[in-house]
Design a protein around this motif. Structure first.
Motif, PDB file in Angstrom:
ATOM      1  N   GLU A 200       0.856  -1.185   0.000  1.00 55.74           N
ATOM      2  CA  GLU A 200       0.000   0.000   0.000  1.00 55.74           C
ATOM      3  C   GLU A 200       0.890   1.231   0.000  1.00 55.74           C
ATOM      4  O   GLU A 200       1.872   1.293   0.738  1.00 55.74           O
ATOM      5  N   LEU A 202       0.418   5.118   0.822  1.00 56.71           N
ATOM      6  CA  LEU A 202      -0.545   6.021   1.454  1.00 56.71           C
ATOM      7  C   LEU A 202      -0.104   7.467   1.251  1.00 56.71           C
ATOM      8  O   LEU A 202       1.050   7.810   1.559  1.00 56.71           O
ATOM      9  N   THR A 209      -7.119  11.577   1.999  1.00 62.51           N
ATOM     10  CA  THR A 209      -6.020  10.626   1.810  1.00 62.51           C
ATOM     11  C   THR A 209      -6.268   9.863   0.507  1.00 62.51           C
ATOM     12  O   THR A 209      -7.391   9.782   0.015  1.00 62.51           O
ATOM     13  N   THR A 211      -5.048   6.040  -1.091  1.00 58.30           N
ATOM     14  CA  THR A 211      -4.325   4.782  -0.885  1.00 58.30           C
ATOM     15  C   THR A 211      -4.283   4.008  -2.191  1.00 58.30           C
ATOM     16  O   THR A 211      -5.330   3.770  -2.807  1.00 58.30           O
ATOM     17  N   ARG A 213      -3.269   0.403  -3.591  1.00 56.42           N
ATOM     18  CA  ARG A 213      -2.948  -0.938  -3.058  1.00 56.42           C
ATOM     19  C   ARG A 213      -2.805  -1.943  -4.192  1.00 56.42           C
ATOM     20  O   ARG A 213      -3.589  -1.924  -5.150  1.00 56.42           O
TER      21      ARG A 213
END
Ligand SMILES: NC(=O)C1=CN([C@@H]2O[C@H](COP(=O)(O)OP(=O)(O)OC[C@H]3O[C@@H](n4cnc5c(N)ncnc54)[C@H](O)[C@@H]3O)[C@@H](O)[C@H]2O)C=CC1
Ligand SMILES: O=C(O)C1=N[C@H](C(=O)O)C[C@H](O)C1
Length: 250
Positions: A200, A202, A209, A211, A213
């Motif tokens: 991930e 971030l 935010t 993310t 992944r």
């Protein structure tokens, strides 16, 4: 048309055994050698290998590549543990063997390559960036080669854009609580039974935010990248770092 003569070094390992099957199944390739620990590297020249796929461990990779490059055998390398010093040593060896190519791919899966590309794109838009990599507990090294490369790319993009250092007022009571710093980007390594290879990235900005992944669920995820690398490295002399150079990312 003659088939590409491919060898696998580390052929009994987790990824190496999968690579053996993938090369055997590729119509345009012939598996000419499958080397395990203790096998003689001369088997590569005896078999007339054009490309060696190197999937061993950081202690073995430099010696194996030195042999390959000196004998004009192209390399497709997934093994981790690369430092600036090691890359410089390999470049020197390649300079003495014009026409020979080596691809070092921190990750052969398309999803992981895209993760790194997207992370580099996103980096300058957020104040904070951290990387969490998660792997099976038999992995030899930490942080992963992919996480290291991702953090380096994020840090370079931030530096190029003139971003300020990341905000972090934490005073840590325990060493390691904030992970390892790769060029100022914190990297955290999880080792957990049941996992294979996951990451991930971030990002944090004011009030939001992002993310990114990626999950490799099986070693088959790395095979198209390995086969592409073998096909392309024979006409790409010198050192190439990153499979993205062989992909059309638009
Ligand atoms: N770039 C990528 O996409 C990927 C890279 N990797 C990397 O590949 C490497 C291998 O990973 P795994 O297969 O999980 O490890 P593993 O431990 O299962 O396999 C490594 C194999 O190499 C053999 N070996 C060690 N030294 C050798 C030598 N001198 N000559 C021939 N064989 C030798 C070992 O006996 C073992 O069978 C690691 O560095 C790992 O991080 C793994 C998966 C994907
Ligand atoms: O050891 C592994 O399994 C993996 N190693 C590579 C890395 O260190 O980044 C690639 C992938 O994460 C799997």
């Amino acid at each position: 048309m003659s088939k590409l003569r491919v060898a696998v070094i580390g052929a009994k390992g987790r990824i190496g055994s999968e690579a053996v099957k993938a090369v055997e199944a590729a119509e345009d390739m012939e598996l000419v050698a499958a080397l395990g620990r203790g096998d003689r590297l001369e088997a590569l020249t005896d078999a007339g290998a054009q490309v060696a796929v190197e999937l061993t461990n950081p202690d073995a990779v430099m010696g194996n590549l030195d042999f390959c490059v000196r004998h004009g055998i192209h390399g497709v390398v997934g093994t981790t543990g690369w430092t600036d010093e090691r890359l410089a040593q390999l470049r020197t060896a390649l300079a003495a063997s014009p026409g020979t190519g080596v691809l070092i791919a921190p990750n052969f899966s398309v999803g992981a390559v895209l993760t790194m590309t997207f992370a580099r794109q996103a980096a300058k838009f957020f104040e904070s960036a951290e990387v969490i990599e998660l792997h099976h507990p038999n992995k030899a090294d930490a942080p992963s080669g992919t996480a290291t490369r991702t953090a380096q790319l994020v840090a370079a993009a931030r530096a190029e854009a003139g971003c300020a250092p990341q905000p972090d007022a934490t005073s840590t009571a325990l060493d390691g609580a904030r992970g390892a710093s790769v060029d100022g980007v914190p990297v955290h390594s999880v080792r957990l039974r049941g996992l294979l290879a996951h990451q991930e990235v971030l990002f944090g900005g004011v009030g939001e935010t992002l993310t990114i992944r990626h999950d490799s669920l099986h070693h088959s995820s790395f095979m198209p990248g390995i086969l592409l690398g073998a096909r392309r490295v024979v006409s790409t002399p010198g050192l190439t770092v990153g499979l993205e150079h062989f992909l059309d990312l638009g």
